[in-house]
Enzyme design. Sequence first.
Site, PDB file in Angstrom:
ATOM      1  N   ARG A  50       0.803  -1.224   0.000  1.00  0.00           N
ATOM      2  CA  ARG A  50       0.000   0.000   0.000  1.00  0.00           C
ATOM      3  C   ARG A  50       0.837   1.276   0.000  1.00  0.00           C
ATOM      4  NH1 ARG A  50      -2.854  -4.031   1.750  1.00  0.00           N
ATOM      5  NH2 ARG A  50      -0.819  -4.584   2.522  1.00  0.00           N
ATOM      6  N   LYS A  79      26.138  -3.780   0.252  1.00  0.00           N
ATOM      7  CA  LYS A  79      27.615  -3.863   0.195  1.00  0.00           C
ATOM      8  C   LYS A  79      28.257  -3.160   1.380  1.00  0.00           C
ATOM      9  CE  LYS A  79      27.351  -3.039  -4.775  1.00  0.00           C
ATOM     10  NZ  LYS A  79      27.627  -1.940  -5.696  1.00  0.00           N
ATOM     11  N   ARG A 100      11.070   3.534   3.726  1.00  0.00           N
ATOM     12  CA  ARG A 100      10.732   2.605   4.820  1.00  0.00           C
ATOM     13  C   ARG A 100      12.000   1.841   5.179  1.00  0.00           C
ATOM     14  NH1 ARG A 100       5.587  -1.261   4.710  1.00  0.00           N
ATOM     15  NH2 ARG A 100       4.667   0.759   5.180  1.00  0.00           N
ATOM     16  N   HIS A 129       4.833   5.588  11.675  1.00  0.00           N
ATOM     17  CA  HIS A 129       4.383   5.448  10.286  1.00  0.00           C
ATOM     18  C   HIS A 129       3.417   6.619  10.082  1.00  0.00           C
ATOM     19  CE1 HIS A 129       3.204   3.904   6.523  1.00  0.00           C
ATOM     20  NE2 HIS A 129       2.822   2.683   6.832  1.00  0.00           N
TER      21      HIS A 129
HETATM   22  N1   CP Z   1      -0.426  -0.198   5.858  1.00  0.00           N
HETATM   23  C1   CP Z   1       0.787  -0.409   5.299  1.00  0.00           C
HETATM   24  O1   CP Z   1       1.794   0.244   5.641  1.00  0.00           O
HETATM   25  O2   CP Z   1       0.778  -1.334   4.310  1.00  0.00           O
HETATM   26  P1   CP Z   1       2.056  -1.795   3.485  1.00  0.00           P
HETATM   27  O3   CP Z   1       2.991  -2.461   4.446  1.00  0.00           O
HETATM   28  O4   CP Z   1       1.524  -2.712   2.421  1.00  0.00           O
HETATM   29  O5   CP Z   1       2.680  -0.554   2.911  1.00  0.00           O
END
Ligand code: CP
Length: 302
Positions: A50, A79, A100, A129
Amino acid sequence: MKLHHLVETQQFDRDALRELFQLASSLEGKREESIKGKILASLFFEPSTRTRLSFESAMLRLGGEVITMESGDSSSQAKGETLEDSIKVINNYADIIVMRHAEVGSAARAAAVSKIPVINAGDGNMGQHPTQALLDLYTIQRELKREDGIHVAFVGNLKYYRSPRSLAYLLSKYKDIRVTFISAPELRMEDDVKGHLKENGVPFTETEDMTEGIKEADVVYQTRIAKEWIKNDAEYEKQRGRYIITRAVADAMKEGAIIIHPLPRVGEIEDAVDASPHAVYFRQVGYGLLVRMALLKTILSR
Ligand code: CP
């Protein structure tokens, strides 16, 4: 609203949130050229469906372009290159980074060395997040049609799950918010978040009883028991299946209440719940695209 790096939800105030959400609503169904020529570098050192695809789709829908790494393993960090060096290098190729990473604090480290904006798409098992929390809040306010007077029940894995942590910091901006944390003792919400709620006068309770905990809730925020973050197999097996939203559980919720989930789900909401009027989690995905379009437009079209 002035926004450059987006690392944590504490960066937002109520006015900024309203402005962002108004822009998100205005972008529904739109295709624009408002950030034409801008390039997004999509860096996902952990799996994602997502967050990654919605940011990439959002960029394309606004007329921008995307460069992406196949996976963390395909980058030169495999590396031994430091995160800081990678970010400095990518500054030459893109106008914004969405990242991420498995380490708590990695987004702040990237932002500290980056001239171009860095958006935290999830850092570590107990980090944040923020863009998920923004879309969660947009979902709540859009579905309930109000900002204040909302009771949110977080269910399941509250310890190793960054989205509820980020959302808790946003909820404290509003009036008459109540929070219920429903979890096993091993997966309770951490003290930093509870301390923040206390400091900001947000009443919260903790319980192991889901039936009791969701009875009065306007929002049931279900989470996944994250196998990737609960390394002990025996512990994972013990927690998995403890809090399942069945159709009977959904049917017992109060009228107008909603069920949200960041997704993916792995059995903690039964498929039979999808047809319930309380189920909002797939609409939530669509709202996520709008919120991420609004974020990119806010940051890049200055
Ligand atoms: N909700 C969410 O972060 O989904 P993904 O891990 O698929 O990005």
